[in-house]
Write a protein that holds these residues in place. Structure first.
Motif, PDB file in Angstrom:
ATOM      1  N   GLY A  93       0.557  -1.403   0.064  1.00  0.00           N
ATOM      2  CA  GLY A  93      -0.070   0.317  -0.173  1.00  0.00           C
ATOM      3  C   GLY A  93       0.479   1.547   0.141  1.00  0.00           C
ATOM      4  N   ILE A  94       1.609   1.499   0.966  1.00  0.00           N
ATOM      5  CA  ILE A  94       2.498   2.415   0.946  1.00  0.00           C
ATOM      6  C   ILE A  94       3.190   2.342  -0.541  1.00  0.00           C
ATOM      7  CG2 ILE A  94       5.247   3.403   1.570  1.00  0.00           C
ATOM      8  CD1 ILE A  94       3.727   1.719   4.422  1.00  0.00           C
ATOM      9  N   ALA A  95       3.763   1.381  -1.442  1.00  0.00           N
ATOM     10  CA  ALA A  95       4.901   1.223  -2.465  1.00  0.00           C
ATOM     11  C   ALA A  95       3.829   1.684  -3.405  1.00  0.00           C
ATOM     12  CB  ALA A  95       5.177   0.428  -2.778  1.00  0.00           C
ATOM     13  N   ARG A  96       2.282   1.556  -3.947  1.00  0.00           N
ATOM     14  CA  ARG A  96       1.608   1.724  -4.223  1.00  0.00           C
ATOM     15  C   ARG A  96       1.249   4.063  -4.018  1.00  0.00           C
ATOM     16  NH1 ARG A  96      -0.781  -1.998  -6.823  1.00  0.00           N
ATOM     17  NH2 ARG A  96      -0.524  -3.992  -6.258  1.00  0.00           N
ATOM     18  N   VAL A  97       0.993   4.348  -3.396  1.00  0.00           N
ATOM     19  CA  VAL A  97       1.031   5.723  -3.134  1.00  0.00           C
ATOM     20  C   VAL A  97       2.349   6.345  -3.645  1.00  0.00           C
ATOM     21  CG1 VAL A  97       0.979   7.505  -1.578  1.00  0.00           C
ATOM     22  CG2 VAL A  97       0.069   5.727  -0.232  1.00  0.00           C
ATOM     23  N   LEU A  98       3.226   6.050  -3.054  1.00  0.00           N
ATOM     24  CA  LEU A  98       5.055   6.480  -4.230  1.00  0.00           C
ATOM     25  C   LEU A  98       4.815   6.300  -5.779  1.00  0.00           C
ATOM     26  CD1 LEU A  98       7.505   4.848  -1.926  1.00  0.00           C
ATOM     27  CD2 LEU A  98       7.120   7.142  -2.128  1.00  0.00           C
ATOM     28  N   PHE A  99       3.904   4.931  -6.109  1.00  0.00           N
ATOM     29  CA  PHE A  99       4.111   4.519  -7.606  1.00  0.00           C
ATOM     30  C   PHE A  99       2.890   6.059  -8.329  1.00  0.00           C
ATOM     31  CE2 PHE A  99       6.934   1.479  -7.519  1.00  0.00           C
ATOM     32  CZ  PHE A  99       6.836   0.871  -8.738  1.00  0.00           C
ATOM     33  N   SER A 101       1.782   8.737  -6.883  1.00  0.00           N
ATOM     34  CA  SER A 101       2.460  10.318  -6.883  1.00  0.00           C
ATOM     35  C   SER A 101       3.504  10.281  -8.383  1.00  0.00           C
ATOM     36  CB  SER A 101       3.918  10.259  -6.005  1.00  0.00           C
ATOM     37  OG  SER A 101       2.761  10.476  -4.569  1.00  0.00           O
ATOM     38  N   TRP A 102       4.302   9.052  -8.521  1.00  0.00           N
ATOM     39  CA  TRP A 102       5.373   9.263  -9.884  1.00  0.00           C
ATOM     40  C   TRP A 102       3.997   9.430 -10.892  1.00  0.00           C
ATOM     41  CZ3 TRP A 102       7.406  11.886  -6.085  1.00  0.00           C
ATOM     42  CH2 TRP A 102       7.894  11.759  -5.858  1.00  0.00           C
ATOM     43  N   MET A 103       3.261   8.818 -11.101  1.00  0.00           N
ATOM     44  CA  MET A 103       2.603   8.384 -12.330  1.00  0.00           C
ATOM     45  C   MET A 103       1.851   9.710 -12.260  1.00  0.00           C
ATOM     46  SD  MET A 103       0.507   4.819 -11.805  1.00  0.00           S
ATOM     47  CE  MET A 103       1.895   3.147 -11.998  1.00  0.00           C
ATOM     48  N   ALA A 104       0.997  10.209 -11.278  1.00  0.00           N
ATOM     49  CA  ALA A 104       0.347  11.794 -11.125  1.00  0.00           C
ATOM     50  C   ALA A 104       1.529  12.877 -11.306  1.00  0.00           C
ATOM     51  CB  ALA A 104      -0.297  12.185  -9.970  1.00  0.00           C
ATOM     52  N   TYR A 105       2.840  12.676 -10.749  1.00  0.00           N
ATOM     53  CA  TYR A 105       3.760  13.496 -11.488  1.00  0.00           C
ATOM     54  C   TYR A 105       4.398  13.582 -13.061  1.00  0.00           C
ATOM     55  CZ  TYR A 105       8.234  16.072 -11.721  1.00  0.00           C
ATOM     56  OH  TYR A 105       8.867  16.317 -12.242  1.00  0.00           O
ATOM     57  N   ALA A 106       4.130  12.395 -13.620  1.00  0.00           N
ATOM     58  CA  ALA A 106       4.123  11.895 -15.473  1.00  0.00           C
ATOM     59  C   ALA A 106       3.147  13.114 -16.049  1.00  0.00           C
ATOM     60  CB  ALA A 106       4.550  10.444 -15.443  1.00  0.00           C
ATOM     61  N   LEU A 107       2.260  12.273 -15.218  1.00  0.00           N
ATOM     62  CA  LEU A 107       0.998  13.158 -15.906  1.00  0.00           C
ATOM     63  C   LEU A 107       0.781  14.436 -16.128  1.00  0.00           C
ATOM     64  CD1 LEU A 107      -2.379  10.211 -14.450  1.00  0.00           C
ATOM     65  CD2 LEU A 107      -1.533  10.471 -17.263  1.00  0.00           C
ATOM     66  N   ALA A 108       0.691  15.077 -15.489  1.00  0.00           N
ATOM     67  CA  ALA A 108       1.068  16.887 -14.672  1.00  0.00           C
ATOM     68  C   ALA A 108       2.120  17.471 -15.673  1.00  0.00           C
ATOM     69  CB  ALA A 108       1.777  16.843 -13.319  1.00  0.00           C
ATOM     70  N   HIS A 109       2.696  16.238 -16.271  1.00  0.00           N
ATOM     71  CA  HIS A 109       4.375  16.623 -16.665  1.00  0.00           C
ATOM     72  C   HIS A 109       4.119  16.237 -18.320  1.00  0.00           C
ATOM     73  CE1 HIS A 109       5.722  18.174 -13.104  1.00  0.00           C
ATOM     74  NE2 HIS A 109       6.290  18.645 -13.901  1.00  0.00           N
ATOM     75  N   GLY A 110       3.213  15.941 -19.282  1.00  0.00           N
ATOM     76  CA  GLY A 110       2.981  16.030 -20.222  1.00  0.00           C
ATOM     77  C   GLY A 110       2.626  13.851 -20.925  1.00  0.00           C
ATOM     78  N   ALA A 111       3.556  12.975 -19.521  1.00  0.00           N
ATOM     79  CA  ALA A 111       2.848  11.426 -19.823  1.00  0.00           C
ATOM     80  C   ALA A 111       1.894  11.283 -20.846  1.00  0.00           C
ATOM     81  CB  ALA A 111       2.847  10.697 -19.088  1.00  0.00           C
ATOM     82  N   PRO A 112       1.791  10.496 -21.520  1.00  0.00           N
ATOM     83  CA  PRO A 112       0.394  10.030 -22.419  1.00  0.00           C
ATOM     84  C   PRO A 112      -0.351   9.384 -21.647  1.00  0.00           C
ATOM     85  CG  PRO A 112       2.264   8.523 -23.214  1.00  0.00           C
ATOM     86  CD  PRO A 112       3.032   9.408 -22.474  1.00  0.00           C
ATOM     87  N   ARG A 113      -1.819   9.957 -21.532  1.00  0.00           N
ATOM     88  CA  ARG A 113      -3.083   9.621 -21.391  1.00  0.00           C
ATOM     89  C   ARG A 113      -3.269   8.181 -20.795  1.00  0.00           C
ATOM     90  NH1 ARG A 113      -7.250  13.723 -23.572  1.00  0.00           N
ATOM     91  NH2 ARG A 113      -5.929  12.520 -26.368  1.00  0.00           N
ATOM     92  N   ILE A 114      -2.929   7.431 -21.114  1.00  0.00           N
ATOM     93  CA  ILE A 114      -2.869   5.737 -21.308  1.00  0.00           C
ATOM     94  C   ILE A 114      -2.835   5.565 -20.143  1.00  0.00           C
ATOM     95  CG2 ILE A 114      -0.386   5.508 -22.483  1.00  0.00           C
ATOM     96  CD1 ILE A 114      -3.964   3.165 -23.154  1.00  0.00           C
ATOM     97  N   LEU A 115      -1.949   6.595 -19.288  1.00  0.00           N
ATOM     98  CA  LEU A 115      -1.297   5.911 -17.843  1.00  0.00           C
ATOM     99  C   LEU A 115      -2.652   5.916 -16.783  1.00  0.00           C
ATOM    100  CD1 LEU A 115       0.899   5.220 -16.336  1.00  0.00           C
ATOM    101  CD2 LEU A 115       1.751   7.781 -16.153  1.00  0.00           C
ATOM    102  N   TRP A 116      -3.485   6.740 -17.294  1.00  0.00           N
ATOM    103  CA  TRP A 116      -5.244   7.455 -16.507  1.00  0.00           C
ATOM    104  C   TRP A 116      -5.274   6.050 -15.901  1.00  0.00           C
ATOM    105  CZ3 TRP A 116      -6.360  11.305 -12.972  1.00  0.00           C
ATOM    106  CH2 TRP A 116      -5.538  11.842 -13.616  1.00  0.00           C
ATOM    107  N   PRO A 117      -5.635   4.933 -16.337  1.00  0.00           N
ATOM    108  CA  PRO A 117      -6.406   3.779 -16.311  1.00  0.00           C
ATOM    109  C   PRO A 117      -5.517   3.195 -15.266  1.00  0.00           C
ATOM    110  CG  PRO A 117      -6.537   3.602 -18.368  1.00  0.00           C
ATOM    111  CD  PRO A 117      -5.641   4.839 -18.015  1.00  0.00           C
TER     112      PRO A 117
END
Length: 154
Positions: A93-99, A101-117
């Motif tokens: 669960g803690i690792a998922r909070v970290l993952f 966070s970094w996915m949200a950071y990537a999305l906020a910085h232009g990562a492809p939206r396929i990351l949302w699901p």
């Protein structure tokens, strides 16, 4: 009336194993350069088909980090499948909070939206595994075989 999910209950270990099976299904393909090429192509095609954008072209550096992540998560998933413990759920669960966070950071910085699901599922698995620990008010010392130290029946 159903009893709430707590880390000391067998139902919690089923959740830990289920999250591990999800991880195995989603990340095993990232574990080698050859399978990553196939997964990358599939995700990029899916992203284009759904209008979420293609993935950036893979390079050696990206492939290395995908393989490292895929290898570690595959081994971590195997551990949780073969020997699920309440502590594994807390740590996952803690690792998922970290993952997340970094996915949200990537999305906020232009990562492809396929990351949302993937982000949505990561958050959901994190909540399901951490909420029982927060409900008990006990995320301190853990008996690695049963759950929180001093749990009922111990």
């Amino acid at each position: 009336m159903s009893r709430p999910l707590t880390p000391a209950r067998p139902a919690y270990l089923r959740v830990v194993r289920a999250s591990a099976w999800y991880d195995l299904a989603v990340t095993a393909g990232f574990a080698t350069p050859w399978t990553y090429t196939l997964v990358h192509h599939a995700l990029s095609s899916l992203g284009e088909h759904l209008g979420l954008g293609p993935l950036p072209a893979p390079d050696t550096w990206q492939t290395l980090f995908a393989n490292l992540m895929g290898s570690v998560v595959t081994v971590w998933a195997a551990l949780r499948i073969l020997r699920a413990l309440p502590l594994h759920g807390l740590l996952d669960g803690i690792a998922r909070v970290l993952f997340s966070s970094w996915m949200a950071y990537a999305l906020a910085h232009g990562a492809p939206r396929i990351l949302w699901p993937f982000l949505t599922l990561e958050i959901a698995w994190g909540v399901v595994q951490l909420l029982p620990w927060l409900r008990t008010g006990h995320a301190g010392p853990v008996d690695h075989h049963a759950g929180p130290v001093g749990a009922a029946g111990r």
